[in-house]
Write a protein that holds these residues in place. Structure first.
Motif, PDB file in Angstrom:
ATOM      1  N   VAL A 111       0.912  -1.133   0.010  1.00 31.42           N
ATOM      2  CA  VAL A 111      -0.419  -0.231   0.235  1.00 31.42           C
ATOM      3  C   VAL A 111       0.656   1.088  -0.099  1.00 31.42           C
ATOM      4  O   VAL A 111       1.672   1.319   0.643  1.00 31.42           O
ATOM      5  CB  VAL A 111      -0.914   0.134   1.390  1.00 31.42           C
ATOM      6  N   ALA A 112       0.309   1.900  -0.320  1.00 29.01           N
ATOM      7  CA  ALA A 112       0.894   3.345  -0.591  1.00 29.01           C
ATOM      8  C   ALA A 112       0.134   5.015   0.030  1.00 29.01           C
ATOM      9  O   ALA A 112      -1.023   4.674   0.083  1.00 29.01           O
ATOM     10  CB  ALA A 112       1.453   3.589  -1.750  1.00 29.01           C
ATOM     11  N   TRP A 113       0.753   5.877   0.949  1.00 28.52           N
ATOM     12  CA  TRP A 113       0.180   6.660   1.209  1.00 28.52           C
ATOM     13  C   TRP A 113       0.713   7.964   1.144  1.00 28.52           C
ATOM     14  O   TRP A 113       1.813   8.288   1.203  1.00 28.52           O
ATOM     15  CB  TRP A 113      -0.867   6.578   2.344  1.00 28.52           C
ATOM     16  N   ARG A 114       0.010   9.056   2.047  1.00 32.45           N
ATOM     17  CA  ARG A 114       0.953  10.219   2.076  1.00 32.45           C
ATOM     18  C   ARG A 114       1.135  10.313   3.360  1.00 32.45           C
ATOM     19  O   ARG A 114       1.167  10.595   4.284  1.00 32.45           O
ATOM     20  CB  ARG A 114       0.215  11.315   2.089  1.00 32.45           C
ATOM     21  N   PRO A 115       3.053  10.820   3.158  1.00 32.07           N
ATOM     22  CA  PRO A 115       3.778  10.638   4.707  1.00 32.07           C
ATOM     23  C   PRO A 115       3.371  12.249   4.969  1.00 32.07           C
ATOM     24  O   PRO A 115       3.209  12.029   6.547  1.00 32.07           O
ATOM     25  CB  PRO A 115       5.053  10.402   4.510  1.00 32.07           C
ATOM     26  N   THR A 116       2.288  12.699   4.805  1.00 34.99           N
ATOM     27  CA  THR A 116       2.580  14.377   4.549  1.00 34.99           C
ATOM     28  C   THR A 116       0.407  14.198   6.282  1.00 34.99           C
ATOM     29  O   THR A 116       0.653  15.167   7.159  1.00 34.99           O
ATOM     30  CB  THR A 116       2.124  14.999   4.225  1.00 34.99           C
ATOM     31  N   SER A 117       0.347  13.247   5.440  1.00 34.87           N
ATOM     32  CA  SER A 117      -1.131  13.327   6.594  1.00 34.87           C
ATOM     33  C   SER A 117      -1.263  13.145   7.612  1.00 34.87           C
ATOM     34  O   SER A 117      -0.369  12.117   7.875  1.00 34.87           O
ATOM     35  CB  SER A 117      -2.328  12.566   5.164  1.00 34.87           C
ATOM     36  N   SER A 118      -2.322  13.395   8.436  1.00 34.46           N
ATOM     37  CA  SER A 118      -2.452  12.613   9.964  1.00 34.46           C
ATOM     38  C   SER A 118      -3.249  11.682  10.180  1.00 34.46           C
ATOM     39  O   SER A 118      -3.154  11.915  11.263  1.00 34.46           O
ATOM     40  CB  SER A 118      -3.237  14.850  10.114  1.00 34.46           C
ATOM     41  N   LYS A 119      -3.778  11.141   9.093  1.00 38.54           N
ATOM     42  CA  LYS A 119      -4.506  10.030   9.147  1.00 38.54           C
ATOM     43  C   LYS A 119      -3.369   8.809   9.536  1.00 38.54           C
ATOM     44  O   LYS A 119      -3.700   7.721   9.378  1.00 38.54           O
ATOM     45  CB  LYS A 119      -5.648  10.020   7.889  1.00 38.54           C
ATOM     46  N   SER A 120      -2.413   9.002   9.698  1.00 44.43           N
ATOM     47  CA  SER A 120      -1.637   7.662   9.570  1.00 44.43           C
ATOM     48  C   SER A 120      -1.959   6.458  10.329  1.00 44.43           C
ATOM     49  O   SER A 120      -1.801   5.351  10.541  1.00 44.43           O
ATOM     50  CB  SER A 120      -0.116   7.711  10.619  1.00 44.43           C
ATOM     51  N   ARG A 121      -2.607   6.686  11.342  1.00 47.29           N
ATOM     52  CA  ARG A 121      -3.253   5.564  12.401  1.00 47.29           C
ATOM     53  C   ARG A 121      -4.543   4.938  11.716  1.00 47.29           C
ATOM     54  O   ARG A 121      -4.569   3.631  11.428  1.00 47.29           O
ATOM     55  CB  ARG A 121      -4.304   6.283  14.188  1.00 47.29           C
ATOM     56  N   ASN A 122      -5.073   5.937  10.879  1.00 40.35           N
ATOM     57  CA  ASN A 122      -6.200   4.920  10.111  1.00 40.35           C
ATOM     58  C   ASN A 122      -5.518   4.108   8.630  1.00 40.35           C
ATOM     59  O   ASN A 122      -5.735   2.983   9.021  1.00 40.35           O
ATOM     60  CB  ASN A 122      -7.109   5.986   9.163  1.00 40.35           C
ATOM     61  N   TYR A 123      -4.468   4.786   8.194  1.00 42.58           N
ATOM     62  CA  TYR A 123      -4.242   4.470   7.080  1.00 42.58           C
ATOM     63  C   TYR A 123      -3.397   2.749   8.096  1.00 42.58           C
ATOM     64  O   TYR A 123      -3.382   1.482   7.296  1.00 42.58           O
ATOM     65  CB  TYR A 123      -2.197   5.106   6.592  1.00 42.58           C
ATOM     66  N   ARG A 124      -2.398   3.011   8.973  1.00 48.60           N
ATOM     67  CA  ARG A 124      -1.766   1.679   9.773  1.00 48.60           C
ATOM     68  C   ARG A 124      -3.654   0.446  10.192  1.00 48.60           C
ATOM     69  O   ARG A 124      -2.857  -0.845  10.290  1.00 48.60           O
ATOM     70  CB  ARG A 124      -1.030   1.875  10.444  1.00 48.60           C
ATOM     71  N   LEU A 125      -4.255   0.671  10.079  1.00 53.11           N
ATOM     72  CA  LEU A 125      -5.314  -0.022  10.680  1.00 53.11           C
ATOM     73  C   LEU A 125      -5.527  -0.561   9.040  1.00 53.11           C
ATOM     74  O   LEU A 125      -6.227  -1.857   9.954  1.00 53.11           O
ATOM     75  CB  LEU A 125      -6.485   0.710  11.359  1.00 53.11           C
ATOM     76  N   MET A 126      -5.969  -0.407   8.257  1.00 50.71           N
ATOM     77  CA  MET A 126      -6.215  -0.863   7.121  1.00 50.71           C
ATOM     78  C   MET A 126      -5.732  -0.834   6.717  1.00 50.71           C
ATOM     79  O   MET A 126      -5.700  -1.924   6.066  1.00 50.71           O
ATOM     80  CB  MET A 126      -6.782   0.551   6.102  1.00 50.71           C
ATOM     81  N   ALA A 127      -4.273  -1.012   6.219  1.00 47.49           N
ATOM     82  CA  ALA A 127      -3.094  -1.857   6.152  1.00 47.49           C
ATOM     83  C   ALA A 127      -3.232  -2.796   6.821  1.00 47.49           C
ATOM     84  O   ALA A 127      -3.162  -4.398   6.336  1.00 47.49           O
ATOM     85  CB  ALA A 127      -1.766  -1.033   5.970  1.00 47.49           C
ATOM     86  N   THR A 128      -3.240  -3.219   8.068  1.00 46.68           N
ATOM     87  CA  THR A 128      -3.069  -4.615   8.628  1.00 46.68           C
ATOM     88  C   THR A 128      -4.671  -4.981   8.459  1.00 46.68           C
ATOM     89  O   THR A 128      -4.189  -5.820   8.463  1.00 46.68           O
ATOM     90  CB  THR A 128      -3.626  -4.456  10.346  1.00 46.68           C
ATOM     91  N   LEU A 129      -5.583  -4.801   8.026  1.00 45.89           N
ATOM     92  CA  LEU A 129      -6.606  -5.754   7.415  1.00 45.89           C
ATOM     93  C   LEU A 129      -6.524  -5.913   6.271  1.00 45.89           C
ATOM     94  O   LEU A 129      -6.628  -7.181   5.720  1.00 45.89           O
ATOM     95  CB  LEU A 129      -8.057  -4.742   7.495  1.00 45.89           C
ATOM     96  N   ILE A 130      -5.845  -4.713   4.747  1.00 42.77           N
ATOM     97  CA  ILE A 130      -5.636  -5.602   4.747  1.00 42.77           C
ATOM     98  C   ILE A 130      -4.209  -6.506   4.360  1.00 42.77           C
ATOM     99  O   ILE A 130      -4.956  -8.053   3.377  1.00 42.77           O
ATOM    100  CB  ILE A 130      -5.394  -4.617   3.010  1.00 42.77           C
ATOM    101  N   ALA A 131      -3.505  -7.298   4.680  1.00 44.29           N
ATOM    102  CA  ALA A 131      -2.820  -7.706   5.190  1.00 44.29           C
ATOM    103  C   ALA A 131      -3.693  -8.885   5.443  1.00 44.29           C
ATOM    104  O   ALA A 131      -2.963 -10.346   4.989  1.00 44.29           O
ATOM    105  CB  ALA A 131      -1.635  -7.503   5.565  1.00 44.29           C
TER     106      ALA A 131
END
Length: 307
Positions: free
Chosen positions: A274-294
């Motif tokens: 997965v890819a996401w913008r490192p400047t976003s403040s949603k990093s917690r959501n991104y990691r939770l979604m990445a875990t779900l996708i994994a």
């Protein structure tokens, strides 16, 4: 008090940059063209800078204008995240989450990702968009997506990427061809015997590299538009192909006379990440979604095909 650009002005600027036409940008913003033009002029006056070079019919963005557009995207993104944060009272995995995915992954995992997301995060509205890697990453960079699910390696610039799983390639051939030596050295295979997807699909590049298809004479000049087309070409004994394990596990070969073999390079695989913008403040959501996708990928990419 110092005058500052308004969020609305920055939104109009981004619309103009996206559409490169005052009329189309105004329509996208549901305003008149004169209103949009005046807003851009007022923005230039506010920041005391020329953003556009104009003549009576056309315009181009100045180099400074391009820089301002990039900053405007970041500001708008932060404003949207602030609004989402307040609307959802700071709770993670609530509101909208825009996930992009490439066509050689989307049909095999997105339904399971959606189902698991609804089960685990019922307050999250998962919005899906299927497109090429190039288009998806552009949408991600421009703030129109939150995350992209894609095959790696792929040039992603300054975006943050994480590998979630490995998707092995398998040689797919008709059952009548299993004794023709296709598990041996590829250099000994007949010319034009390998069918692949169109070169616009990154799967082709990954297959060529992972399966060591260095001799272009072995690749058939016909390039399919989908994995389903490849399946039919091989099922009609026109040649062989390489397919990712997740496609095989999803039943793509059911109802055919095709079998799979490990390629001569047993380590042939593509990385799924997965890819996401490192400047976003949603990093917690991104990691939770990445875990779900994994979790979904772990099942989809498992080498448990009984063909």
């Amino acid at each position: 008090m110092k005058r500052l650009p308004s969020v609305k002005q920055l939104q109009y600027l981004l619309a103009l940059h996206e559409h490169q036409h005052f009329g189309r940008a105004a329509d996208a913003c549901y305003i008149g063209q004169s209103t949009l033009s005046a807003a851009i002029a007022n923005l230039e006056e506010t920041i005391d800078a020329q953003l556009l070079e104009r003549d009576h019919k056309t315009f181009i963005f100045t180099s400074l204008g391009e820089d301002v557009v990039r900053q405007a995207r970041y500001i708008i993104e932060q404003c949207e995240e602030l609004a989402d944060f307040a609307r959802n009272q700071g709770k993670p995995m609530t509101g909208q989450f825009r996930l992009g995915c490439i066509p050689t992954i989307a049909p095999f995992v997105l339904s399971e990702v959606m189902a698991l997301s609804r089960q685990r995060y019922p307050e999250l509205q998962l919005l899906l968009r299927e497109d090429t890697s190039e288009n998806s990453l552009r949408a991600l960079t421009e703030g129109r997506l939150d995350m992209v699910l894609l095959a790696l390696p792929y040039e992603t610039g300054a975006l943050h990427t994480e590998v979630l799983a490995q998707d092995a390639f398998k040689l797919v051939l008709h059952k009548d061809w299993q004794n023709r030596g296709f598990s041996q050295d590829i250099s000994q295979w007949p010319d034009e015997s390998i069918f692949l997807l169109e070169r616009e699909h990154c799967l082709t590049g990954h297959a060529v590299k992972a399966c060591e298809l260095e001799d272009s004479r072995k690749v058939n000049p016909f390039f399919a538009t989908s994995l389903h087309t490849l399946t039919q070409m091989v099922n009609n004994k026109l040649g062989v192909t390489f397919m990712p394990q997740m496609a095989i596990n999803s039943g793509l070969l059911q109802g055919t006379e095709l079998i799979t073999q490990a390629p001569s390079n047993n380590g042939a695989a593509r990385d799924i990440g997965v890819a996401w913008r490192p400047t976003s403040s949603k990093s917690r959501n991104y990691r939770l979604m990445a875990t779900l996708i994994a979790e979904v990928l772990q099942q989809k990419c498992a080498d448990n095909t009984a063909l």
